[in-house]
Design a protein around this motif. Structure first.
Motif, PDB file in Angstrom:
ATOM      1  N   ASN A  43       0.828  -1.220   0.000  1.00 41.02           N
ATOM      2  CA  ASN A  43       0.000   0.000   0.000  1.00 41.02           C
ATOM      3  C   ASN A  43       0.859   1.265   0.000  1.00 41.02           C
ATOM      4  O   ASN A  43       0.467   2.299  -0.547  1.00 41.02           O
ATOM      5  CB  ASN A  43      -0.992   0.005   1.159  1.00 41.02           C
ATOM      6  CG  ASN A  43      -0.360  -0.308   2.501  1.00 41.02           C
ATOM      7  OD1 ASN A  43       0.858  -0.468   2.624  1.00 41.02           O
ATOM      8  ND2 ASN A  43      -1.199  -0.425   3.522  1.00 41.02           N
ATOM      9  N   GLU A  44       2.055   1.183   0.573  1.00 43.36           N
ATOM     10  CA  GLU A  44       2.975   2.316   0.512  1.00 43.36           C
ATOM     11  C   GLU A  44       3.405   2.567  -0.933  1.00 43.36           C
ATOM     12  O   GLU A  44       3.512   3.717  -1.385  1.00 43.36           O
ATOM     13  CB  GLU A  44       4.195   2.046   1.385  1.00 43.36           C
ATOM     14  CG  GLU A  44       5.148   3.212   1.511  1.00 43.36           C
ATOM     15  CD  GLU A  44       6.283   2.953   2.479  1.00 43.36           C
ATOM     16  OE1 GLU A  44       7.190   3.803   2.556  1.00 43.36           O
ATOM     17  OE2 GLU A  44       6.265   1.909   3.161  1.00 43.36           O
ATOM     18  N   LYS A  45       3.630   1.494  -1.677  1.00 43.30           N
ATOM     19  CA  LYS A  45       4.003   1.616  -3.088  1.00 43.30           C
ATOM     20  C   LYS A  45       2.861   2.204  -3.914  1.00 43.30           C
ATOM     21  O   LYS A  45       3.088   2.931  -4.889  1.00 43.30           O
ATOM     22  CB  LYS A  45       4.405   0.251  -3.651  1.00 43.30           C
ATOM     23  CG  LYS A  45       5.625  -0.367  -2.988  1.00 43.30           C
ATOM     24  CD  LYS A  45       6.869   0.461  -3.220  1.00 43.30           C
ATOM     25  CE  LYS A  45       8.103  -0.198  -2.633  1.00 43.30           C
ATOM     26  NZ  LYS A  45       9.311   0.654  -2.765  1.00 43.30           N
ATOM     27  N   VAL A  91       0.678   4.428  -2.840  1.00 44.44           N
ATOM     28  CA  VAL A  91       0.696   5.873  -2.589  1.00 44.44           C
ATOM     29  C   VAL A  91       1.778   6.540  -3.429  1.00 44.44           C
ATOM     30  O   VAL A  91       1.570   7.614  -4.017  1.00 44.44           O
ATOM     31  CB  VAL A  91       0.902   6.155  -1.084  1.00 44.44           C
ATOM     32  CG1 VAL A  91       1.154   7.643  -0.839  1.00 44.44           C
ATOM     33  CG2 VAL A  91      -0.311   5.698  -0.287  1.00 44.44           C
ATOM     34  N   GLU A  92       2.946   5.894  -3.531  1.00 41.88           N
ATOM     35  CA  GLU A  92       4.027   6.428  -4.358  1.00 41.88           C
ATOM     36  C   GLU A  92       3.610   6.455  -5.829  1.00 41.88           C
ATOM     37  O   GLU A  92       3.907   7.418  -6.546  1.00 41.88           O
ATOM     38  CB  GLU A  92       5.282   5.567  -4.180  1.00 41.88           C
ATOM     39  CG  GLU A  92       5.898   5.675  -2.790  1.00 41.88           C
ATOM     40  CD  GLU A  92       7.023   4.679  -2.576  1.00 41.88           C
ATOM     41  OE1 GLU A  92       7.364   3.942  -3.538  1.00 41.88           O
ATOM     42  OE2 GLU A  92       7.564   4.616  -1.455  1.00 41.88           O
ATOM     43  N   ASP A 143      -4.553  -3.611  -0.827  1.00 44.59           N
ATOM     44  CA  ASP A 143      -3.554  -2.548  -0.789  1.00 44.59           C
ATOM     45  C   ASP A 143      -3.891  -1.347  -1.668  1.00 44.59           C
ATOM     46  O   ASP A 143      -3.365  -0.257  -1.439  1.00 44.59           O
ATOM     47  CB  ASP A 143      -2.187  -3.098  -1.218  1.00 44.59           C
ATOM     48  CG  ASP A 143      -1.691  -4.175  -0.278  1.00 44.59           C
ATOM     49  OD1 ASP A 143      -1.688  -3.935   0.934  1.00 44.59           O
ATOM     50  OD2 ASP A 143      -1.327  -5.274  -0.760  1.00 44.59           O
ATOM     51  N   GLY A 168      -3.967   2.562   1.519  1.00 44.41           N
ATOM     52  CA  GLY A 168      -3.053   3.678   1.743  1.00 44.41           C
ATOM     53  C   GLY A 168      -3.763   5.020   1.765  1.00 44.41           C
ATOM     54  O   GLY A 168      -3.449   5.895   2.590  1.00 44.41           O
ATOM     55  N   ASN A 187      -3.602   7.441   5.055  1.00 45.27           N
ATOM     56  CA  ASN A 187      -3.163   8.827   4.959  1.00 45.27           C
ATOM     57  C   ASN A 187      -4.262   9.785   5.429  1.00 45.27           C
ATOM     58  O   ASN A 187      -3.980  10.797   6.083  1.00 45.27           O
ATOM     59  CB  ASN A 187      -2.760   9.170   3.539  1.00 45.27           C
ATOM     60  CG  ASN A 187      -1.329   8.786   3.197  1.00 45.27           C
ATOM     61  OD1 ASN A 187      -0.931   8.804   2.044  1.00 45.27           O
ATOM     62  ND2 ASN A 187      -0.528   8.416   4.185  1.00 45.27           N
ATOM     63  N   PRO A 243       1.286   8.242   8.475  1.00 46.39           N
ATOM     64  CA  PRO A 243       2.234   8.451   7.370  1.00 46.39           C
ATOM     65  C   PRO A 243       2.559   7.142   6.661  1.00 46.39           C
ATOM     66  O   PRO A 243       2.453   6.059   7.247  1.00 46.39           O
ATOM     67  CB  PRO A 243       3.476   9.029   8.073  1.00 46.39           C
ATOM     68  CG  PRO A 243       3.384   8.520   9.472  1.00 46.39           C
ATOM     69  CD  PRO A 243       1.913   8.447   9.796  1.00 46.39           C
ATOM     70  N   SER A 244       2.984   7.251   5.427  1.00 47.73           N
ATOM     71  CA  SER A 244       3.177   6.066   4.589  1.00 47.73           C
ATOM     72  C   SER A 244       4.192   5.086   5.155  1.00 47.73           C
ATOM     73  O   SER A 244       4.003   3.864   5.043  1.00 47.73           O
ATOM     74  CB  SER A 244       3.588   6.491   3.177  1.00 47.73           C
ATOM     75  OG  SER A 244       2.572   7.271   2.574  1.00 47.73           O
ATOM     76  N   TYR A 245       5.270   5.569   5.766  1.00 48.67           N
ATOM     77  CA  TYR A 245       6.291   4.651   6.274  1.00 48.67           C
ATOM     78  C   TYR A 245       5.770   3.801   7.434  1.00 48.67           C
ATOM     79  O   TYR A 245       6.383   2.795   7.816  1.00 48.67           O
ATOM     80  CB  TYR A 245       7.545   5.421   6.720  1.00 48.67           C
ATOM     81  CG  TYR A 245       7.397   6.150   8.032  1.00 48.67           C
ATOM     82  CD1 TYR A 245       7.642   5.512   9.247  1.00 48.67           C
ATOM     83  CD2 TYR A 245       6.994   7.475   8.066  1.00 48.67           C
ATOM     84  CE1 TYR A 245       7.484   6.172  10.452  1.00 48.67           C
ATOM     85  CE2 TYR A 245       6.846   8.145   9.255  1.00 48.67           C
ATOM     86  CZ  TYR A 245       7.087   7.487  10.447  1.00 48.67           C
ATOM     87  OH  TYR A 245       6.928   8.155  11.636  1.00 48.67           O
ATOM     88  N   PHE A 252       2.729   2.376   7.380  1.00 47.09           N
ATOM     89  CA  PHE A 252       1.657   1.497   6.894  1.00 47.09           C
ATOM     90  C   PHE A 252       1.858   0.042   7.317  1.00 47.09           C
ATOM     91  O   PHE A 252       0.926  -0.611   7.796  1.00 47.09           O
ATOM     92  CB  PHE A 252       1.564   1.558   5.369  1.00 47.09           C
ATOM     93  CG  PHE A 252       0.936   2.809   4.817  1.00 47.09           C
ATOM     94  CD1 PHE A 252       0.472   3.820   5.641  1.00 47.09           C
ATOM     95  CD2 PHE A 252       0.813   2.981   3.438  1.00 47.09           C
ATOM     96  CE1 PHE A 252      -0.108   4.975   5.123  1.00 47.09           C
ATOM     97  CE2 PHE A 252       0.231   4.118   2.905  1.00 47.09           C
ATOM     98  CZ  PHE A 252      -0.214   5.121   3.744  1.00 47.09           C
TER      99      PHE A 252
END
Length: 375
Positions: free
Chosen positions: A219-221, A223-224, A305, A309, A313, A318-320, A322
Motif C-alpha cells: 500500500n505504501e508503493k 501511494v508512491e 492494498d 493507503g 493517509n 504516514p506512509s512509512y 503502513f
C-alpha cells in the motif's frame, strides 16, 4: 511422498476454524462471519474477541474483554527505553521486531498464555506509536484507557483525539487486516508455535515475515504510484507505459482471490465517503482509472492494498508506518492462530523434493581433480 508446488500454491497445509477465503467468489469469513458484516457493524475489540473465542461476545463479555485489553496497553519502561535508543532513521518494522521481542523479556512473567496474547495485542499499537514519535523526536504519548483501541492508537500517533469518523475508519482498517488464513506471516507464527516456543517469539517471527515487500508494504508503493501519476488524466498513459515494459502495477492480483478482494471493495466504497479534499478526490480518481485499465488490459482485480493507503493517509498515518499498522491489525489473527496451534499441536515439519546431485564418492583433497571438486 507427495510433491508440492512452488511457494506451496494451493497446498492445504493444515486445518483451522479461524478464517475462510473463497477466492472464486471473493468472500472472506472470520469464524463464519462475513467481513462485510464485521466491517460494517463490529469494532476492533469485538473482532479480536471473535477470533480468539470462536463466537461473538455478549455485552458483559465484551466489557470485560475490552477492559482487560485497555489495562494492558502501557509498555514496560525498559521496552520504551530500548525503543528510544534506536536510530531515528531505522526501519519502523525493524524497530517493531525489536519491541515485540523485548516484550518477551520485560512483560509480566506470571502472565498466563491467554494474558500474554492479550498483552501483545494491546501493546503492539503502543509500540508502533512510540516508534513513530521517537522517529520525529517527539515525546512518547502514553495510552489512555478511556478511549477505544482505535481512538487511542490514533491519539498516541497524532497527539490529538480523533473524530468519530476517523476512529471508525481506523476500526474498519484493523478489522480488514485482522486475519487472512495461512498468509506468510501467519504461517511463520504457526511454525514457530509448533516448536512450542513462546508466543512472543512467534509474533516476532511474524513481524519479520511481514516486513518482506512481497507481503507487507504494497500500500505504501500504491501511494508512491499515485503521486507519480499526479493527475487522473495521466493514469492511462502511466499504466500503458508500465504494462508495455512488462512492469507490475502494485495493488492488483492475489494468490488466492480470482476476483476483487472483498476488503478492497469495502475500502473503495468508504473512500467515496471519506475523501474530502481535492487532493484526496484526485487520488481516488487516479486509483479508479488504474483499476479500470488493469481489469480491461490484464483481467486483474484490486487487492486490499490499492485503497488502504488512501484511507491511512486520510486519518493521519504516514506512509512509512503502513506496514507496522498492518501488524497492529494482524496481531489478533496471528495470536488466534498461535493459540489454535498450541491447542492441537504437532510440529510443522514438511519435506523438500531433493533436486541436487546423486550420491557422490568422497575423494581426499590431495587426489581431487577440478571436475571431482564440483561434486
Amino acid at each position: 511422498m507427495t510433491l508440492q508446488t512452488k511457494g506451496l500454491e494451493d497446498v492445504v497445509a493444515g486445518q483451522s476454524s479461524i478464517c475462510f477465503i473463497d477466492g472464486q467468489e471473493g468472500r472472506l469469513l472470520y469464524r463464519g462471519f462475513d467481513i462485510e458484516d464485521l466491517a460494517g457493524r463490529s469494532n476492533y475489540e469485538e473482532t479480536a474477541y471473535l477470533l480468539w473465542n470462536g463466537h461473538l461476545p455478549t455485552s458483559p463479555e465484551l466489557r470485560t474483554f475490552t477492559s482487560e485489553l485497555s489495562s494492558k496497553r502501557p509498555i514496560p519502561r525498559e521496552v520504551s527505553q530500548i525503543l528510544t535508543t534506536l536510530p531515528r532513521n531505522c526501519d519502523a518494522m525493524d524497530a517493531l521486531r525489536v519491541g515485540v521481542a523485548a516484550l518477551g523479556i520485560f512483560d509480566d512473567p506470571m502472565y498466563t498464555q491467554h494474558e500474554r496474547a492479550m498483552s501483545i495485542a494491546s501493546k503492539v499499537g503502543t509500540v508502533v506509536a512510540a516508534i513513530h514519535r521517537h522517529k520525529h523526536d517527539q515525546d512518547i504519548i502514553p495510552p489512555r484507557d478511556d478511549l477505544s483501541f482505535s481512538s487511542n492508537f490514533l491519539y498516541m500517533v497524532t497527539g490529538e483525539e480523533p473524530s468519530a469518523a476517523d476512529a471508525r475508519l481506523m476500526d474498519v482498517l484493523l478489522i480488514l487486516h485482522a486475519d487472512h488464513e495461512l498468509n506468510a506471516s501467519t504461517f511463520t507464527a504457526r511454525v514457530i508455535a509448533s516448536t512450542l516456543s513462546d508466543v512472543y517469539s512467534a509474533v516476532t517471527g511474524a513481524v519479520g515475515a511481514l516486513k518482506g515487500p512481497l507481503h507487507g508494504g504494497a500500500n505504501e508503493k500504491v501511494v508512491e504510484m499515485t503521486a507519480e501519476i499526479g493527475t487522473p488524466d495521466k493514469a492511462e498513459a502511466y499504466v500503458s507505459s508500465k504494462l508495455g515494459s512488462k512492469q507490475k502495477i502494485t495493488g492488483f492480483g492475489h494468490r488466492v482471490y480470482k476476483t476483487m478482494d472483498p476488503r478492497a471493495k469495502i475500502l473503495k466504497d468508504m473512500a467515496h465517503r471519506f475523501t474530502k479534499t481535492e487532493k484526496e478526490k484526485e487520488a481516488l480518481q487516479i486509483l479508479e482509472k488504474v483499476e479500470s485499465m488493469m481489469k480491461a488490459e490484464k483481467h486483474l482485480y484490486p487487492n486490499v492494498d490499492l485503497y488502504s493507503g488512501l484511507a491511512l493517509n486520510h486519518i493521519g498515518v504516514p506512509s512509512y508506518l503502513f506496514t507496522p499498522v498492518f501488524a497492529v491489525g494482524r496481531a489478533p489473527g496471528w495470536l488466534a492462530h498461535v493459540l489454535e496451534q498450541y491447542a492441537d499441536n504437532r510440529i510443522i515439519r514438511p519435506r523438500a523434493e531433493y533436486i541436487g546431485p546423486p550420491r557422490s564418492r568422497y575423494v581426499p583433497i590431495d587426489k581431487r581433480t577440478a571436475a571431482e571438486a564440483k561434486h
